[in-house]
Scaffold this motif. Structure first.
Motif, PDB file in Angstrom:
ATOM      1  N   LYS A 184       2.851  -6.004  15.302  1.00 40.87           N
ATOM      2  CA  LYS A 184       2.904  -4.616  15.766  1.00 40.87           C
ATOM      3  C   LYS A 184       2.278  -3.652  14.765  1.00 40.87           C
ATOM      4  O   LYS A 184       1.711  -2.621  15.151  1.00 40.87           O
ATOM      5  N   ALA A 185       2.345  -3.999  13.485  1.00 40.15           N
ATOM      6  CA  ALA A 185       1.835  -3.105  12.445  1.00 40.15           C
ATOM      7  C   ALA A 185       0.345  -2.833  12.587  1.00 40.15           C
ATOM      8  O   ALA A 185      -0.159  -1.822  12.089  1.00 40.15           O
ATOM      9  N   ARG A 186      -0.379  -3.706  13.266  1.00 38.98           N
ATOM     10  CA  ARG A 186      -1.815  -3.501  13.470  1.00 38.98           C
ATOM     11  C   ARG A 186      -2.117  -2.254  14.290  1.00 38.98           C
ATOM     12  O   ARG A 186      -3.247  -1.743  14.261  1.00 38.98           O
ATOM     13  N   GLU A 187      -1.143  -1.793  15.047  1.00 39.47           N
ATOM     14  CA  GLU A 187      -1.363  -0.659  15.944  1.00 39.47           C
ATOM     15  C   GLU A 187      -0.627   0.603  15.504  1.00 39.47           C
ATOM     16  O   GLU A 187      -0.718   1.634  16.175  1.00 39.47           O
ATOM     17  N   LEU A 188       0.078   0.552  14.400  1.00 38.42           N
ATOM     18  CA  LEU A 188       0.877   1.694  13.972  1.00 38.42           C
ATOM     19  C   LEU A 188       0.056   2.674  13.131  1.00 38.42           C
ATOM     20  O   LEU A 188      -0.755   2.254  12.305  1.00 38.42           O
ATOM     21  N   PRO A 189       0.274   3.987  13.305  1.00 41.05           N
ATOM     22  CA  PRO A 189      -0.484   4.989  12.546  1.00 41.05           C
ATOM     23  C   PRO A 189       0.097   5.204  11.147  1.00 41.05           C
ATOM     24  O   PRO A 189       0.401   6.321  10.728  1.00 41.05           O
ATOM     25  N   VAL A 190       0.233   4.119  10.414  1.00 37.30           N
ATOM     26  CA  VAL A 190       0.817   4.176   9.084  1.00 37.30           C
ATOM     27  C   VAL A 190      -0.300   3.988   8.052  1.00 37.30           C
ATOM     28  O   VAL A 190      -1.267   3.273   8.290  1.00 37.30           O
ATOM     29  N   ASP A 191      -0.187   4.655   6.917  1.00 42.70           N
ATOM     30  CA  ASP A 191      -1.257   4.600   5.921  1.00 42.70           C
ATOM     31  C   ASP A 191      -1.276   3.281   5.163  1.00 42.70           C
ATOM     32  O   ASP A 191      -2.338   2.812   4.768  1.00 42.70           O
ATOM     33  N   ALA A 192      -0.101   2.716   4.920  1.00 43.27           N
ATOM     34  CA  ALA A 192      -0.033   1.442   4.197  1.00 43.27           C
ATOM     35  C   ALA A 192       1.032   0.552   4.822  1.00 43.27           C
ATOM     36  O   ALA A 192       2.110   1.023   5.188  1.00 43.27           O
ATOM     37  N   VAL A 193       0.709  -0.729   4.934  1.00 47.85           N
ATOM     38  CA  VAL A 193       1.679  -1.726   5.372  1.00 47.85           C
ATOM     39  C   VAL A 193       2.090  -2.531   4.143  1.00 47.85           C
ATOM     40  O   VAL A 193       1.236  -3.109   3.462  1.00 47.85           O
ATOM     41  N   VAL A 194       3.396  -2.535   3.853  1.00 44.97           N
ATOM     42  CA  VAL A 194       3.903  -3.256   2.687  1.00 44.97           C
ATOM     43  C   VAL A 194       4.635  -4.498   3.182  1.00 44.97           C
ATOM     44  O   VAL A 194       5.785  -4.428   3.608  1.00 44.97           O
ATOM     45  N   TYR A 217      -6.021  -5.315  10.711  1.00 44.24           N
ATOM     46  CA  TYR A 217      -5.212  -4.161  10.297  1.00 44.24           C
ATOM     47  C   TYR A 217      -6.025  -2.892  10.067  1.00 44.24           C
ATOM     48  O   TYR A 217      -5.480  -1.862   9.674  1.00 44.24           O
ATOM     49  N   GLY A 218      -7.321  -2.959  10.300  1.00 45.74           N
ATOM     50  CA  GLY A 218      -8.146  -1.763  10.249  1.00 45.74           C
ATOM     51  C   GLY A 218      -8.123  -1.065   8.901  1.00 45.74           C
ATOM     52  O   GLY A 218      -8.143  -1.717   7.851  1.00 45.74           O
ATOM     53  N   PRO A 219      -8.053   0.282   8.914  1.00 48.50           N
ATOM     54  CA  PRO A 219      -8.122   1.034   7.658  1.00 48.50           C
ATOM     55  C   PRO A 219      -6.806   1.114   6.884  1.00 48.50           C
ATOM     56  O   PRO A 219      -6.756   1.742   5.827  1.00 48.50           O
ATOM     57  N   ARG A 220      -5.760   0.501   7.394  1.00 46.36           N
ATOM     58  CA  ARG A 220      -4.471   0.564   6.700  1.00 46.36           C
ATOM     59  C   ARG A 220      -4.552  -0.187   5.367  1.00 46.36           C
ATOM     60  O   ARG A 220      -5.094  -1.275   5.300  1.00 46.36           O
ATOM     61  N   GLN A 221      -3.983   0.404   4.331  1.00 43.05           N
ATOM     62  CA  GLN A 221      -3.937  -0.295   3.052  1.00 43.05           C
ATOM     63  C   GLN A 221      -2.924  -1.432   3.150  1.00 43.05           C
ATOM     64  O   GLN A 221      -1.802  -1.242   3.610  1.00 43.05           O
ATOM     65  N   THR A 237      -8.897   4.457   0.419  1.00 41.15           N
ATOM     66  CA  THR A 237      -8.334   5.790   0.375  1.00 41.15           C
ATOM     67  C   THR A 237      -7.075   5.838  -0.482  1.00 41.15           C
ATOM     68  O   THR A 237      -6.366   4.852  -0.635  1.00 41.15           O
ATOM     69  N   THR A 238      -6.830   7.003  -1.069  1.00 38.88           N
ATOM     70  CA  THR A 238      -5.591   7.198  -1.817  1.00 38.88           C
ATOM     71  C   THR A 238      -4.628   8.103  -1.045  1.00 38.88           C
ATOM     72  O   THR A 238      -3.648   8.563  -1.597  1.00 38.88           O
ATOM     73  N   ILE A 239      -4.946   8.376   0.214  1.00 40.26           N
ATOM     74  CA  ILE A 239      -4.045   9.179   1.039  1.00 40.26           C
ATOM     75  C   ILE A 239      -2.909   8.283   1.505  1.00 40.26           C
ATOM     76  O   ILE A 239      -3.103   7.323   2.236  1.00 40.26           O
ATOM     77  N   LEU A 240      -1.714   8.588   1.070  1.00 41.48           N
ATOM     78  CA  LEU A 240      -0.553   7.758   1.402  1.00 41.48           C
ATOM     79  C   LEU A 240       0.615   8.643   1.821  1.00 41.48           C
ATOM     80  O   LEU A 240       1.517   8.928   1.034  1.00 41.48           O
ATOM     81  N   HIS A 262      -9.256  10.826   6.543  1.00 46.05           N
ATOM     82  CA  HIS A 262      -8.560   9.536   6.563  1.00 46.05           C
ATOM     83  C   HIS A 262      -7.694   9.397   7.816  1.00 46.05           C
ATOM     84  O   HIS A 262      -7.683   8.350   8.459  1.00 46.05           O
ATOM     85  N   ILE A 263      -6.977  10.447   8.149  1.00 41.54           N
ATOM     86  CA  ILE A 263      -6.108  10.413   9.328  1.00 41.54           C
ATOM     87  C   ILE A 263      -6.935  10.164  10.589  1.00 41.54           C
ATOM     88  O   ILE A 263      -6.540   9.392  11.469  1.00 41.54           O
ATOM     89  N   GLU A 264      -8.101  10.795  10.664  1.00 43.44           N
ATOM     90  CA  GLU A 264      -8.986  10.590  11.833  1.00 43.44           C
ATOM     91  C   GLU A 264      -9.427   9.132  11.920  1.00 43.44           C
ATOM     92  O   GLU A 264      -9.438   8.545  13.002  1.00 43.44           O
ATOM     93  N   ARG A 265      -9.785   8.545  10.783  1.00 42.04           N
ATOM     94  CA  ARG A 265     -10.196   7.132  10.781  1.00 42.04           C
ATOM     95  C   ARG A 265      -9.049   6.234  11.208  1.00 42.04           C
ATOM     96  O   ARG A 265      -9.220   5.275  11.971  1.00 42.04           O
ATOM     97  N   LEU A 266      -7.853   6.541  10.732  1.00 44.72           N
ATOM     98  CA  LEU A 266      -6.685   5.745  11.070  1.00 44.72           C
ATOM     99  C   LEU A 266      -6.394   5.811  12.561  1.00 44.72           C
ATOM    100  O   LEU A 266      -6.086   4.802  13.201  1.00 44.72           O
TER     101      LEU A 266
END
Length: 287
Positions: A21-31, A59-63, A2-5, A280-284
């Protein structure tokens, strides 16, 4: 991918608990950050810890993005070589000031047989802003990130919640991103306990045209996602736009009208983007 960021959270690679913890956060990308957040004496250890973390997955769908050290540093090449065999899909490069820097990294990735790995460029200096159009147009690049803290320092700007002195740089970088068709993310907000201030700067960023924002704390995610994400009214409008357009197309009409306003292809494209963001938000949220 996805390009939704809406939100991209910097995560120090030295902090095992935070990366977990980042594995459970509703964030679009983990840097995952190997650069600013890691002291010189801990660079190698942080890299190894990150490699183990990535191997564990989850990390699921997170970029997944890694901010590596610059090639000009003692750690940059080792970072890139190590990350080339991980699930990371994007390298975030600090203080990009020229296309030559991007080309050097790209050449190394070709050597490592990672033609699929994309680049994000951080614009943190006056030279970066001056060359941002060329940087944004580089083929492997998919996003520009504002490094507003460093940029404000280099410009010798006084502290200003309105970011008056940064307006030219912010606007120019948004324009360059739009011209090149890449994502552009606003810089971090340092006052992590000031939710009102965060919301104000997010709203300013969205008004300037940014797609989302980089973050330094999980507590900033909810506000950022709300401001940069579509609300219920936007989703309903997008659906109605597409319905009207489809009806007009079936009827053989070249234009459509909704609530007395003309609908053109640009409005249809935006409606599709809004609905893609919602999907994308629903998948996240499902993980």
């Amino acid at each position: 991918m996805t390009t939704i960021l809406r939100s991209a959270l910097y995560m120090p690679a030295v902090n095992q608990r935070a990366m977990d913890k980042a594995r459970e956060l509703p964030v679009d990308a983990v840097v995952f950050d190997l650069e600013d957040a890691v002291a010189a004496g801990k660079k190698a250890a942080a890299r190894e810890q990150l490699l183990a973390q990535l191997a564990a997955g989850g990390y699921g769908p997170r970029q997944l993005v890694a901010r590596c050290n610059a090639l000009a540093t003692p750690w940059g090449e080792a970072d890139i070589r190590a990350l080339a065999v991980t699930p990371v899909t994007t390298l975030c490069l600090p203080k990009v000031e020229s296309v030559a820097q991007l080309h050097q990294v790209s050449a190394l990735l070709e050597e490592l047989q990672r033609p699929d790995m994309t680049l994000w460029a951080m614009i943190e200096t006056p030279a970066g802003v001056a060359n941002v159009e060329a940087i944004a147009g580089y083929g492997r690049l998919t996003a520009l990130l504002m490094g507003t803290t460093d940029l404000a320092c280099e410009l010798r700007l006084p502290s200003d919640p309105a970011r008056t002195g940064l307006q030219y740089a912010l606007g120019r970088c948004v324009m360059a991103a739009r011209q090149a068709g890449v994502t552009v993310l606003d810089g971090v907000y340092l006052d992590i306990k000031n939710e009102a201030g965060l919301r104000a700067v997010c709203e300013q960023g969205r008004a300037l045209g940014f797609d989302g924002k980089t973050l330094i704390h999980p507590g900033q995610i909810a506000v950022t996602n709300t401001v940069f994400g579509p609300d219920a009214a936007a989703l309903e409008h997008a659906r109605r736009v597409l319905d009207s357009w489809e009806q007009a197309t079936v009827a053989g009409k070249g234009v459509a009208v909704l609530d007395g306003k003309l609908i053109e292809t640009m409005h249809v494209d935006e409606a599709r983007r809004v609905l893609a963001a919602a999907a994308h938000i629903e998948r996240l949220e499902r993980g």
